[in-house]
Design a protein around this motif. Structure first.
Motif: not given
Length: 328
Positions: A51-52, A55-57, A60, A256, A259, A305
């Protein structure tokens, strides 16, 4: 020199006297042994790691479009390089300071009103002796977490509508003028906070309830022997027992800070409350997606970020300064 006992070697790693030397495990051998011993735990990590990674790394790499004039037809590598052009547009915009102020104000109050009720509910549930009643209240309180903001807005409309909302009907019954809550600048932010508390308080209390189970029961027994009241036990045992969890969650929330909850604000937002309700994420949605300015949206995301990283590092350092463990 001390005498070497029988069957032992005077030199570490050479094995017993008269026996073969002990072979030290290599890094690869230690890894294989560790993997075999904990293979099922490593297997359970795979979904979270994927997942990371996905959808995260990997996304980038797309941050490079923040420094380009991105064109869908030309692609990322074919789009021209413009440097800090989009950042200059962001910081020179007359809207940016208003949006930044709204975002920070809403986010800070959400942090305060998001943590304090969670802790209070967890403390109350922890003091309830009846297990079935405790579980019933806990279940009822965290069920709204699974509702979408569209449904919650519909419920808010049923209560707050100016013409036939329940609250305005009560005001008219007592001879008062109805209030247009959903389009009022003075009511917009309080409505956000109240609906956020109602939706998330039960789910947020679960973490603190889990932390409360780690407190040693003997501490409460000793306090009873010393004649401590219930409030004294909460203040001197319960709260210090979950202090590290509170600090940890606060640090995460500080990351956050920009956000403010796009889904909620976007659903409740209307043209009459833009001055107090428009935030960075809704601005990016209009400019980045509706107007197809993808590079602009990426630049704002990059800025958020960086601010989030600075806030996490600062909050973690501040926590360590006050003898808390922090995140690392």
């Amino acid at each position: 020199m001390e005498n070497v006992s029988a069957g032992q070697s005077a030199v570490p790693g050479t094995g017993p006297i008269g026996g073969p030397p002990i072979k030290k495990r290599t890094l690869k051998q230690r890894f294989v042994k560790n993997f075999k011993e904990y293979k099922w735990m490593y297997l359970m990590l795979i979904p979270g790691m994927l997942y990371y990674l996905c959808f995260k790394y990997l996304p980038m790499a797309g941050l490079v479009i923040a420094f380009k004039d991105y064109n869908i037809m030309k692609g990322i590598f074919g789009s021209p390089w413009v440097g800090f052009k989009h950042f200059e547009v962001i910081f020179s915009s007359h809207e940016f300071l208003i949006l930044l102020r709204n975002t920070i104000v809403i986010s800070v109050f959400k942090i305060i009103f998001g943590m304090v009720p969670d802790i209070l509910l967890a403390l109350i549930l922890n003091e309830i002796g009846s297990r079935w009643f405790k579980r019933t209240i806990q279940t009822i309180s965290y069920m709204p977490h699974f509702l979408s903001w569209v449904i919650i807005y519909g419920l808010a409309l049923a209560f707050l509508a100016p013409a036939d909302g329940l609250i305005n009907e009560m005001l008219k019954f007592f001879g008062r003028e109805p209030v247009d809550f959903l389009t009022s600048k003075s009511w917009f932010r309080p409505i956000l906070y109240i609906t956020e508390i109602w939706k998330e308080v039960g789910f947020g209390a679960i973490i603190y309830l889990a932390a409360l189970t780690s407190i040693d029961p003997s501490l409460y027994e000793a306090a009873v022997v010393d004649g401590a009241s219930r409030w004294r036990k909460i203040w001197h045992i319960t709260l210090p027992g979950i202090r590290s969890v509170i600090i940890l969650l606060l640090i995460i929330r500080m990351g956050n800070i920009l956000d403010a909850g796009f889904g909620q604000v976007y659903i409740f937002l209307n043209a009459r409350v833009y001055e107090v309700g428009d935030i960075i994420d809704t601005w990016v949605f209009r400019r980045g997606l509706e107007e197809m300015q993808f590079s602009f949206a990426a630049a704002v995301g990059f800025f958020k970020s960086v601010v989030g990283l600075i806030m996490v590092l600062g909050a973690n350092r501040l926590a360590k300064k006050f003898d808390e463990s922090g995140i690392w």
